[in-house]
Design a protein around this motif. Sequence first.
Motif, PDB file in Angstrom:
ATOM      1  N   VAL A 179       0.832  -1.203   0.000  1.00 14.31           N
ATOM      2  CA  VAL A 179       0.000   0.000   0.000  1.00 14.31           C
ATOM      3  C   VAL A 179       0.867   1.253   0.000  1.00 14.31           C
ATOM      4  O   VAL A 179       0.659   2.170  -0.798  1.00 14.31           O
ATOM      5  N   MET A 180       1.861   1.314   0.886  1.00 17.68           N
ATOM      6  CA  MET A 180       2.721   2.506   0.939  1.00 17.68           C
ATOM      7  C   MET A 180       3.556   2.649  -0.324  1.00 17.68           C
ATOM      8  O   MET A 180       3.747   3.754  -0.823  1.00 17.68           O
ATOM      9  N   SER A 181       4.030   1.546  -0.866  1.00 17.60           N
ATOM     10  CA  SER A 181       4.797   1.597  -2.119  1.00 17.60           C
ATOM     11  C   SER A 181       3.925   2.150  -3.235  1.00 17.60           C
ATOM     12  O   SER A 181       4.343   3.036  -3.988  1.00 17.60           O
ATOM     13  N   TYR A 182       2.703   1.662  -3.340  1.00 18.28           N
ATOM     14  CA  TYR A 182       1.773   2.125  -4.369  1.00 18.28           C
ATOM     15  C   TYR A 182       1.483   3.615  -4.210  1.00 18.28           C
ATOM     16  O   TYR A 182       1.520   4.369  -5.180  1.00 18.28           O
ATOM     17  N   ARG A 183       1.203   4.043  -2.991  1.00 15.46           N
ATOM     18  CA  ARG A 183       0.896   5.456  -2.746  1.00 15.46           C
ATOM     19  C   ARG A 183       2.068   6.364  -3.093  1.00 15.46           C
ATOM     20  O   ARG A 183       1.897   7.419  -3.694  1.00 15.46           O
ATOM     21  N   LEU A 184       3.259   5.946  -2.709  1.00 11.04           N
ATOM     22  CA  LEU A 184       4.446   6.763  -2.995  1.00 11.04           C
ATOM     23  C   LEU A 184       4.737   6.796  -4.496  1.00 11.04           C
ATOM     24  O   LEU A 184       5.077   7.846  -5.044  1.00 11.04           O
ATOM     25  N   LEU A 185       4.585   5.661  -5.165  1.00 12.88           N
ATOM     26  CA  LEU A 185       4.767   5.642  -6.617  1.00 12.88           C
ATOM     27  C   LEU A 185       3.731   6.544  -7.286  1.00 12.88           C
ATOM     28  O   LEU A 185       4.041   7.245  -8.246  1.00 12.88           O
ATOM     29  N   HIS A 186       2.520   6.527  -6.774  1.00 15.59           N
ATOM     30  CA  HIS A 186       1.472   7.388  -7.319  1.00 15.59           C
ATOM     31  C   HIS A 186       1.844   8.857  -7.143  1.00 15.59           C
ATOM     32  O   HIS A 186       1.674   9.672  -8.051  1.00 15.59           O
ATOM     33  N   LYS A 187       2.391   9.187  -5.975  1.00 20.76           N
ATOM     34  CA  LYS A 187       2.803  10.562  -5.693  1.00 20.76           C
ATOM     35  C   LYS A 187       3.937  11.000  -6.625  1.00 20.76           C
ATOM     36  O   LYS A 187       4.049  12.161  -6.984  1.00 20.76           O
ATOM     37  N   LEU A 188       4.771  10.050  -7.026  1.00 18.05           N
ATOM     38  CA  LEU A 188       5.928  10.328  -7.879  1.00 18.05           C
ATOM     39  C   LEU A 188       5.654  10.010  -9.348  1.00 18.05           C
ATOM     40  O   LEU A 188       6.582   9.952 -10.156  1.00 18.05           O
ATOM     41  N   SER A 189       4.402   9.820  -9.711  1.00 19.81           N
ATOM     42  CA  SER A 189       4.063   9.312 -11.047  1.00 19.81           C
ATOM     43  C   SER A 189       4.456  10.225 -12.204  1.00 19.81           C
ATOM     44  O   SER A 189       4.426   9.803 -13.351  1.00 19.81           O
ATOM     45  N   SER A 190       4.856  11.457 -11.918  1.00 18.36           N
ATOM     46  CA  SER A 190       5.346  12.315 -13.005  1.00 18.36           C
ATOM     47  C   SER A 190       6.744  11.884 -13.453  1.00 18.36           C
ATOM     48  O   SER A 190       7.208  12.279 -14.516  1.00 18.36           O
ATOM     49  N   GLU A 191       7.420  11.061 -12.648  1.00 21.47           N
ATOM     50  CA  GLU A 191       8.718  10.489 -13.018  1.00 21.47           C
ATOM     51  C   GLU A 191       8.481   9.218 -13.832  1.00 21.47           C
ATOM     52  O   GLU A 191       7.679   8.372 -13.436  1.00 21.47           O
ATOM     53  N   SER A 192       9.168   9.072 -14.940  1.00 19.79           N
ATOM     54  CA  SER A 192       8.908   7.926 -15.825  1.00 19.79           C
ATOM     55  C   SER A 192       9.157   6.587 -15.135  1.00 19.79           C
ATOM     56  O   SER A 192       8.389   5.642 -15.327  1.00 19.79           O
ATOM     57  N   TRP A 193      10.206   6.486 -14.320  1.00 17.06           N
ATOM     58  CA  TRP A 193      10.490   5.213 -13.646  1.00 17.06           C
ATOM     59  C   TRP A 193       9.369   4.849 -12.670  1.00 17.06           C
ATOM     60  O   TRP A 193       9.020   3.672 -12.534  1.00 17.06           O
ATOM     61  N   ALA A 194       8.777   5.853 -12.001  1.00 18.51           N
ATOM     62  CA  ALA A 194       7.686   5.588 -11.054  1.00 18.51           C
ATOM     63  C   ALA A 194       6.431   5.173 -11.813  1.00 18.51           C
ATOM     64  O   ALA A 194       5.715   4.254 -11.388  1.00 18.51           O
ATOM     65  N   GLN A 195       6.155   5.817 -12.937  1.00 20.46           N
ATOM     66  CA  GLN A 195       4.990   5.446 -13.746  1.00 20.46           C
ATOM     67  C   GLN A 195       5.158   4.032 -14.289  1.00 20.46           C
ATOM     68  O   GLN A 195       4.207   3.250 -14.296  1.00 20.46           O
ATOM     69  N   ASP A 196       6.376   3.675 -14.702  1.00 18.80           N
ATOM     70  CA  ASP A 196       6.638   2.318 -15.176  1.00 18.80           C
ATOM     71  C   ASP A 196       6.383   1.300 -14.066  1.00 18.80           C
ATOM     72  O   ASP A 196       5.790   0.241 -14.302  1.00 18.80           O
ATOM     73  N   ALA A 197       6.812   1.617 -12.845  1.00 19.72           N
ATOM     74  CA  ALA A 197       6.582   0.714 -11.713  1.00 19.72           C
ATOM     75  C   ALA A 197       5.090   0.590 -11.421  1.00 19.72           C
ATOM     76  O   ALA A 197       4.595  -0.512 -11.149  1.00 19.72           O
ATOM     77  N   LEU A 198       4.366   1.696 -11.492  1.00 21.80           N
ATOM     78  CA  LEU A 198       2.912   1.656 -11.281  1.00 21.80           C
ATOM     79  C   LEU A 198       2.232   0.774 -12.321  1.00 21.80           C
ATOM     80  O   LEU A 198       1.262   0.076 -12.017  1.00 21.80           O
ATOM     81  N   ASP A 199       2.735   0.814 -13.539  1.00 23.15           N
ATOM     82  CA  ASP A 199       2.164  -0.013 -14.598  1.00 23.15           C
ATOM     83  C   ASP A 199       2.405  -1.500 -14.343  1.00 23.15           C
ATOM     84  O   ASP A 199       1.625  -2.339 -14.803  1.00 23.15           O
ATOM     85  N   MET A 200       3.469  -1.842 -13.602  1.00 30.14           N
ATOM     86  CA  MET A 200       3.816  -3.245 -13.340  1.00 30.14           C
ATOM     87  C   MET A 200       3.227  -3.791 -12.050  1.00 30.14           C
ATOM     88  O   MET A 200       3.022  -4.988 -11.927  1.00 30.14           O
TER      89      MET A 200
END
Length: 189
Positions: free
Chosen positions: A78-99
Amino acid sequence: MATEKALKTRSNNRCELCTSSEHLSVYPVPPTSDLSAQQSIYVCQHCLSQIEGEIEMDLNHWRCLNDSMWNQEPAVQVMSYRLLHKLSSESWAQDALDMIYLEDEVKTWAEQGIAAERREGPTRDSNGAELQDGDNVTLIKDLKVKGANFTAKQGTMVRGISLTDNPEHIEGKVNGTRIVLVAAYLKKQ
């Protein structure tokens, strides 16, 4: 404290997000936590300070989420998802969210926290000017548009923007395509 003891054991006495072994504490995962180990994570002070907004997000530090998002513990997911969502303007974070894959109830928990974290308040451009529906803005840097195969160039005018429920983003039309833009990369006209 039984929760802290359980978290120390579960985490091998390391931060469950970045694996640091210094200055660790229990963090109950919002919006509702019964303070149990199942609804808490064990985090270092550096991660905690950023989660709670005491210090600015360190983008390189959060690359650790590429590993912690695969943790078997729902609270860590949950915390990983939320933090990735917060950082989703970064391409690496968006890629992680997609996976990332979350069970339905874990994803619901994660998204409840995202909705609760959204701050009430105005959407502001790069200069701090408040944006409204219908405003015209200009891009202040080149932005690669994922899925649309083009780059929105610096200086491009976006007319008649729409605000979103997230004060950090707006919607607008660029090259005939409706896209979401980060307000921090815009300048009001």
